[in-house]
Design an enzyme around this catalytic site. Structure first.
Site, PDB file in Angstrom:
ATOM      1  N   ASP A 144      19.614 -29.626  10.330  1.00 57.81           N
ATOM      2  CA  ASP A 144      19.264 -30.311   9.079  1.00 57.81           C
ATOM      3  C   ASP A 144      17.834 -30.036   8.608  1.00 57.81           C
ATOM      4  OD1 ASP A 144      17.917 -31.756  11.080  1.00 57.81           O
ATOM      5  OD2 ASP A 144      17.938 -33.560   9.838  1.00 57.81           O
ATOM      6  N   CYS A 189      48.264  -8.918 -13.204  1.00 58.97           N
ATOM      7  CA  CYS A 189      48.646  -8.845 -11.779  1.00 58.97           C
ATOM      8  C   CYS A 189      47.478  -8.319 -10.952  1.00 58.97           C
ATOM      9  CB  CYS A 189      49.859  -7.940 -11.590  1.00 58.97           C
ATOM     10  SG  CYS A 189      49.491  -6.213 -11.881  1.00 58.97           S
ATOM     11  N   CYS A 197       3.547   1.672   2.670  1.00 61.82           N
ATOM     12  CA  CYS A 197       4.826   0.971   2.447  1.00 61.82           C
ATOM     13  C   CYS A 197       5.775   1.872   1.664  1.00 61.82           C
ATOM     14  CB  CYS A 197       4.613  -0.319   1.661  1.00 61.82           C
ATOM     15  SG  CYS A 197       3.603  -1.554   2.506  1.00 61.82           S
ATOM     16  N   CYS A 239      45.621  -5.140 -11.954  1.00 68.15           N
ATOM     17  CA  CYS A 239      44.626  -5.288 -13.038  1.00 68.15           C
ATOM     18  C   CYS A 239      43.275  -5.677 -12.441  1.00 68.15           C
ATOM     19  CB  CYS A 239      45.052  -6.374 -14.032  1.00 68.15           C
ATOM     20  SG  CYS A 239      46.607  -6.055 -14.869  1.00 68.15           S
ATOM     21  N   ASP A 277      21.755 -29.188  16.616  1.00 72.96           N
ATOM     22  CA  ASP A 277      20.365 -29.649  16.670  1.00 72.96           C
ATOM     23  C   ASP A 277      20.393 -31.141  17.008  1.00 72.96           C
ATOM     24  OD1 ASP A 277      17.515 -29.763  16.099  1.00 72.96           O
ATOM     25  OD2 ASP A 277      18.106 -30.802  14.263  1.00 72.96           O
ATOM     26  N   CYS A 313       0.843  -1.206   0.000  1.00 76.33           N
ATOM     27  CA  CYS A 313       0.000   0.000   0.000  1.00 76.33           C
ATOM     28  C   CYS A 313       0.870   1.245   0.000  1.00 76.33           C
ATOM     29  CB  CYS A 313      -0.927   0.009   1.217  1.00 76.33           C
ATOM     30  SG  CYS A 313      -0.009   0.098   2.774  1.00 76.33           S
TER      31      CYS A 313
END
Length: 807
Positions: A702, A88, A23, A91, A505, A20
């Site tokens: 995982d 090098c 925002c 560059c 975990d 809207c």
């Protein structure tokens, strides 16, 4: 008022997530408050933000980060360009700076060793064509990196090696007589026979000229391009140094016209030998760079070359690149699975060790997923291709390794900063050296002063500095990939060695993630008891029921038909097997049916304290026994956690399980600190708490529920057997699913960082020691050239030691 001149830039950003006008206003206000933003306008209908800003104080990336911080997103694209013409570090720095100054380029990094640019850009503002034109304007070549030109890049590198080899041989043949003549000048080598022709200035000029202008042409071209763009690189130093030696010698040679005898102070051999040694250094560099990409080549070599597909009822053998998703493929015993897919017919054991690290072949049957590049051991299978080309698991692994090798670690910024200002400073030092020698040390001796100037220019080439970091990152991340550890970028490879706390975990990380039957306690014959239990449970779809049935089947016990089955939610099950009533479930279930279980509760509580889920069983209204199921810890978890502790790391287990189960698993794994009953979003909060205490935290998980914590941790490590979401959020993927890979990743990071520091030290030491030695007159120009070439080669060879690291 700031003394810095303002650089007015204007960029547009395609913003997503606005719903809207509020925002749009919020983004506009947020951007206008930023220091450096002159004006910001947000168009809700076009979903576009137009920002005018001071380029001297900020860049497009800062604006993009601000929009993201406000809760919205910016549409960007990423591309990789294959570069040519770099010689090098200067560059690489020039191209990087040039790209980063372009409107619409959010971030560009150039890798000298891989000869590529990785660019994140705003497609609404700039195109790849614009970027290629910018690079060409800077004096280099660029093409969009694609799968098709990958082989061309390898071929080009081989061609480059052959070209440098030919140049070196030609240059060496012409330089040897000049070196021979030079050797004859010294009193301690006066015994050497030197052909008179070699001392002739015109013969020397005839030998040196092709080396200077044909072999050395690349240095003149590189120097011209650099100076045209108001910068300087290694080519400038080489061109200046060798030209000074060559043209001064020509001047002396012209002075001999009409005189008898040969002049002693010619420097033709200095320029020719210098160019020869630098070409030799470049040849070694090109070969070493090729070797540092071995990890990618090995991974690519795992792929099958062809596939046997069924199209229009015909069997056709086609190239792997021609396979499309949905193709039906036949795979014979001993062949490689061509692409990722699903088995339609047949069964076999597959060797998946190159992907998972699991050495034992895995049985696969209809409906099971198969991974491209794994080996079909013994059965004939028909499969359907589900992922092909760049979407296969192996292609994704190759992409992660390439990205890691192409990215830039923070430690490299030091080298980039130094090499960016190095050449102008060196030219200044060389001029000062010349003036001091010509006016103070050896007044009027132009030849002596020139020699010192040449030596300073040559010893100072910053090649080694530019190669110090990228070659180590390429070698380190490549070696880690061979052991199933995928670093997503150089910054993650650098950060990992700082980790002090590891959060693990529980389910699927420390444990196998699948419950198994662990205990059977019965007051009747075990086989008879398990026959009734398994027959009743096989009707249930509950994971714990499946674990019980699988465990009973492994004991090769035949199960019976069930006449009646009822699942009682929250309690358990009731079934009729051979006219026998079976109840399996909780205490409440058996009490509901008035079955006496008090004498069995002690055993049940003991099992629960071990982190197991225990279920009571009654047969025909009488208590008959207990079956217990648990998610068991992986065989390697306890050893791996012990290794982490020995490395001085704090190890914490985090889980949503109840505290009793969590502590039981933790004690088996050897973990002292447990955070239990944590909701998925709570895991990220726990990581934040530790970070607020000043700890560098690695999160290992995982599942989808681990993704927020993986993203917020200093280093997120995803178990490769887990979900795609977890792997996307993580910085490192541990393909093998073995916790030993955590210690291996940290060890590899420490080894790589140590290697980078060694490289940077020696690269800087060569220059720091070499420049004053050359300036004080203790280093002949040809020796300076040899030392410069050796410095680059030694840095690359030191980095390649990482490819022999054993994990």
């Amino acid at each position: 008022m700031s003394g810095k001149m303002q650089e007015m830039h204007e960029s547009q950003f395609q913003v997503t997530g606005m719903t809207c006008a509020a925002c749009a206003t919020r983004i506009e206000k947020g951007l206008n408050k930023m220091d450096g933003v002159l004006e910001a306008n947000v168009n809700l209908a076009l979903e576009k933000a137009t920002v005018k800003f001071d380029g001297a104080t900020m860049g497009p990336a800062d604006i993009q980060n601000k929009i993201k911080a406000l809760g919205y997103d910016v549409i960007t694209e990423k591309t990789e360009l294959a570069l040519t013409g770099m010689t090098c570090a200067a560059c690489a720095t020039r191209i990087e700076k040039g790209l980063n100054k372009m409107d619409g380029v959010l971030q560009a990094t150039v890798n000298l060793a891989l000869e590529k640019a990785s660019i994140e850009y705003n497609p609404a503002v700039v195109s790849t064509k614009d970027m290629i034109q910018k690079i060409e304007k800077l004096g280099y070549g660029a093409t969009v990196k694609t799968e098709d030109n990958e082989k061309e890049t390898v071929d080009q590198r081989m061609k480059e090696i052959e070209t440098q080899q030919g140049k070196f041989i030609f240059s060496a043949i012409l330089s040897i007589p000049l070196l021979w003549a030079m050797a004859g000048h010294f009193s301690f080598t006066s015994f050497l026979y030197v052909p008179d022709a070699f001392m002739n200035p015109w013969v020397q000029m005839a030998l040196a000229t092709p080396v200077q202008f044909y072999i050395g042409k690349q240095f003149y071209v590189g120097a011209y391009k650099a100076l045209r763009n108001k910068s300087a690189n290694m080519d400038v130093l080489v061109a200046l140094g060798t030209s000074a030696a060559y043209f001064y010698s020509v001047y002396l040679a012209i002075g001999t016209i009409g005189n008898h005898g040969h002049p002693v102070g010619l420097y033709f051999e200095t320029s020719a030998v210098l160019i020869t040694l630098i070409i030799l250094g470049k040849l070694f560099e090109a070969k070493a760079k090729g070797r540092s990409s071995e990890a990618i080549k090995k991974l690519m070599g795992l792929q099958a070359k062809t596939a046997l597909v069924i199209r229009e009822d015909q069997e056709l053998e086609i190239l792997l690149e021609e396979v499309v998703a949905g193709d039906v493929i036949l795979v014979k015993p001993g062949e490689k699975i061509p692409v990722d897919g699903e088995i339609l017919e047949g069964q076999s054991a597959l060797d998946e060790s190159m992907i998972t690290g699991e050495s034992v072949p895995i049985d696969k049957t209809v409906g099971d997923a198969v991974i491209g590049a794994t080996i079909n051991k013994n059965g004939f299978i028909k499969m359907k291709a589900t992922k092909v080309g760049k979407d296969t698991a192996l292609a994704q692994i190759i992409k992660v390794v390439e990205d890691a090798q192409g990215s830039k670690a923070p430690i490299q910024r030091l080298a980039d900063t130094i090499s960016g200002v190095f050449v102008p400073i060196v030219v200044g030092i060389a001029v000062i050296t010349f003036l001091i020698w010509y006016f103070v040390v050896a007044p009027g001796d132009f030849a002596e002063a020139l020699e010192k100037l040449i030596a300073v220019l040559v010893i100072a080439c910053p090649c080694a500095l530019g190669l110090a970091t990228p070659t180590s990152i390429m070698a380190g991340s490549g070696r880690a990939a061979e052991y199933g550890i995928l670093f997503k970028g150089g910054e993650h490879l650098e950060m990992t060695h700082r980790i002090k706390t590891v959060i693990l975990d529980k389910t699927g990380t420390i444990t196998n993630g699948d419950p198994v039957l662990t205990d059977v306690i019965t007051e009747m014959g075990e086989t008879e008891f398990l026959t009734f239990v398994g027959s009743a449970e096989k009707q249930s779809e509950h994971p714990l029921a499946q674990a019980i049935v699988n465990g009973i089947k492994e004991k090769q016990i035949d199960l019976k038909e069930v006449k009646d089955f009822e699942a009682i939610p929250g309690y358990g099950i009731k079934a009729i097997v051979d006219d026998t009533e079976i109840l399996i479930g909780t205490r409440r279930l058996l009490k509901k049916f008035s079955i006496e279980i008090d004498h069995a509760l002690e055993k049940m509580i003991a099992l629960e304290k071990q982190g197991k889920t225990a279920m009571l069983t009654a047969i025909n209204g009488e208590y008959a026994g207990i079956v217990a199921v648990a998610d068991t810890i992986k065989e390697t978890s306890a050893t791996a956690i012990s290794r982490l502790k020995d490395m001085g790391l704090d190890v914490i287990m985090i889980t949503g399980d109840n505290e009793q189960t969590a502590k039981a698993i933790a004690s088996q794994a050897g973990i002292d600190h447990v955070i239990a009953e944590v909701l998925p979003e709570g895991k990220a909060e726990e990581v934040k708490k530790l970070q607020q205490q000043g700890k560098k935290v690695a999160m290992v998980g995982d599942g989808i529920n681990d993704a927020p914590a993986l993203a917020i941790a200093d280093i997120g490590m995803a178990i490769g057997t887990g979900t795609d979401v977890a792997m996307e959020a993580a910085d490192i993927t541990l393909i093998r699913g073995d916790l030993n890979s955590i210690a291996d990743a940290i060890f590899m990071s420490k080894k790589t960082i140590r290697n980078i520091r060694q490289n940077l030290f020696w690269a800087l030491a060569y220059n720091a020691l070499g420049i004053p030695i050359a300036a004080f007159g203790f280093l002949a120009p040809w020796l300076a050239g040899a030392a410069m070439a050796f410095s680059s080669v030694s840095v690359v060879l030191n980095a390649l030691r990482l490819q022999r690291v054993k994990l």
